[in-house]
Scaffold this active site. Sequence first.
Site, PDB file in Angstrom:
ATOM      1  N   CYS A 191     -44.560  49.941  52.381  1.00 48.99           N
ATOM      2  CA  CYS A 191     -44.935  51.136  52.040  1.00 48.99           C
ATOM      3  C   CYS A 191     -44.927  51.257  50.428  1.00 48.99           C
ATOM      4  O   CYS A 191     -43.729  50.892  49.803  1.00 48.99           O
ATOM      5  CB  CYS A 191     -44.580  52.583  52.721  1.00 48.99           C
ATOM      6  SG  CYS A 191     -44.711  53.896  51.842  1.00 48.99           S
ATOM      7  N   HIS A 243     -30.553  52.017  59.065  1.00 46.08           N
ATOM      8  CA  HIS A 243     -32.131  51.922  59.071  1.00 46.08           C
ATOM      9  C   HIS A 243     -32.529  50.749  58.257  1.00 46.08           C
ATOM     10  O   HIS A 243     -32.093  50.442  56.979  1.00 46.08           O
ATOM     11  CB  HIS A 243     -32.461  53.099  58.396  1.00 46.08           C
ATOM     12  CG  HIS A 243     -33.837  53.405  58.585  1.00 46.08           C
ATOM     13  ND1 HIS A 243     -35.088  52.917  57.713  1.00 46.08           N
ATOM     14  CD2 HIS A 243     -34.577  54.235  59.437  1.00 46.08           C
ATOM     15  CE1 HIS A 243     -36.103  53.360  58.192  1.00 46.08           C
ATOM     16  NE2 HIS A 243     -36.040  54.210  59.552  1.00 46.08           N
ATOM     17  N   GLU A 248     -35.092  50.445  56.203  1.00 38.76           N
ATOM     18  CA  GLU A 248     -35.539  50.726  54.887  1.00 38.76           C
ATOM     19  C   GLU A 248     -34.235  50.655  54.025  1.00 38.76           C
ATOM     20  O   GLU A 248     -34.128  50.288  53.003  1.00 38.76           O
ATOM     21  CB  GLU A 248     -36.238  52.050  54.949  1.00 38.76           C
ATOM     22  CG  GLU A 248     -36.596  52.293  53.242  1.00 38.76           C
ATOM     23  CD  GLU A 248     -37.004  53.841  53.198  1.00 38.76           C
ATOM     24  OE1 GLU A 248     -36.467  54.354  51.957  1.00 38.76           O
ATOM     25  OE2 GLU A 248     -37.626  54.461  54.207  1.00 38.76           O
ATOM     26  N   THR A 288     -36.638  57.128  51.670  1.00 43.25           N
ATOM     27  CA  THR A 288     -37.789  57.803  51.201  1.00 43.25           C
ATOM     28  C   THR A 288     -38.141  59.035  52.449  1.00 43.25           C
ATOM     29  O   THR A 288     -38.950  60.045  51.932  1.00 43.25           O
ATOM     30  CB  THR A 288     -39.092  56.763  51.313  1.00 43.25           C
ATOM     31  OG1 THR A 288     -39.121  56.399  52.437  1.00 43.25           O
ATOM     32  CG2 THR A 288     -38.896  56.055  50.142  1.00 43.25           C
ATOM     33  N   CYS A 303     -40.410  60.682  49.412  1.00 44.31           N
ATOM     34  CA  CYS A 303     -41.902  60.547  49.170  1.00 44.31           C
ATOM     35  C   CYS A 303     -42.392  62.206  49.593  1.00 44.31           C
ATOM     36  O   CYS A 303     -42.010  62.961  50.185  1.00 44.31           O
ATOM     37  CB  CYS A 303     -42.684  59.578  50.156  1.00 44.31           C
ATOM     38  SG  CYS A 303     -42.954  60.088  51.792  1.00 44.31           S
ATOM     39  N   SER A 358     -45.480  58.141  61.819  1.00 44.37           N
ATOM     40  CA  SER A 358     -45.805  56.608  62.560  1.00 44.37           C
ATOM     41  C   SER A 358     -46.585  57.206  63.807  1.00 44.37           C
ATOM     42  O   SER A 358     -46.415  56.197  64.719  1.00 44.37           O
ATOM     43  CB  SER A 358     -44.736  55.863  62.612  1.00 44.37           C
ATOM     44  OG  SER A 358     -43.611  56.725  63.197  1.00 44.37           O
TER      45      SER A 358
END
Length: 287
Positions: free
Chosen positions: A102, A130, A132, A170, A199, A271
Amino acid sequence: MKLLRAQTAGFCMGVDLALKKLTSLLADPGEAASPGSPILTFGPIIHNPQVLEEYAARGVRVVNDPVDIPPGATVVIRAHGIPEHVRQAIKARQAIIVDATCPKVKKAQTLIASQARHGKALLLFGEVDHPEVKGLLSYATAGACVFGSMDELEELELTPGPAYFLAAQTTQDEQEFLRIRDHLKASLDADLTVLSTICNATMNRQQEAMDLAARVDFMVVVGGRESGNTRRLAQVARAAGTDCIHVETADELTTDMVAGKRTIGLTAGASTPKTIIDRVQKVLESF
């Protein structure tokens, strides 16, 4: 019974881009893939089991260790990104890399790397397990601490002196991040560098979920149980004082869940495919 559906429910820009890359690759491998070579994703491309099943049926295999990548394979990097050392290990397998990270995650990686080059240690608000977060930490080359809540932060032994900077996964809760920022500035360093890495899509979805929860008797949040941003939408709704359930598909819904409810709010994680949200809405409206 009245149903209100969030306008922001469903795919975000990063998920949409990642799936378009993979779908395009399957339709026309072109120069990205050697003839007959497998197309793999490193880790689940997104956190939605139904989407993953669809790609698996089309021959896309998920790998979680570079040693499982055959030479010449095409490897699509998941939307959550990967640690830099893993990227190098994939390259060493002579794989063709298609990066579907992303753009918001990629920006966070870049910002963290920049601060680390100045010798600053990262304080990261996120889920330690996680994917990310694991990727972001690989760019914090001057050291890092991860915490998932204010309570976990207070358990860390942070002392004034070392140069720290603050960032967030994010998809984290913006309001909690702001409380953490203010706490650290007051207790550690008023000039603490704070990176804005949550984000806009996440912030907008959380705000809409909060607003929707205030207008309804009951909230339904749709999305994969491994999806952090989906779980946080449910948390935001419950924090507003509204009863809420988190489901992956319409099959989990029963009439008992909504008995006596006059107004229901419906939202979904970043998602979650529109087809699944539509099906949940249809079933709720049939009760």
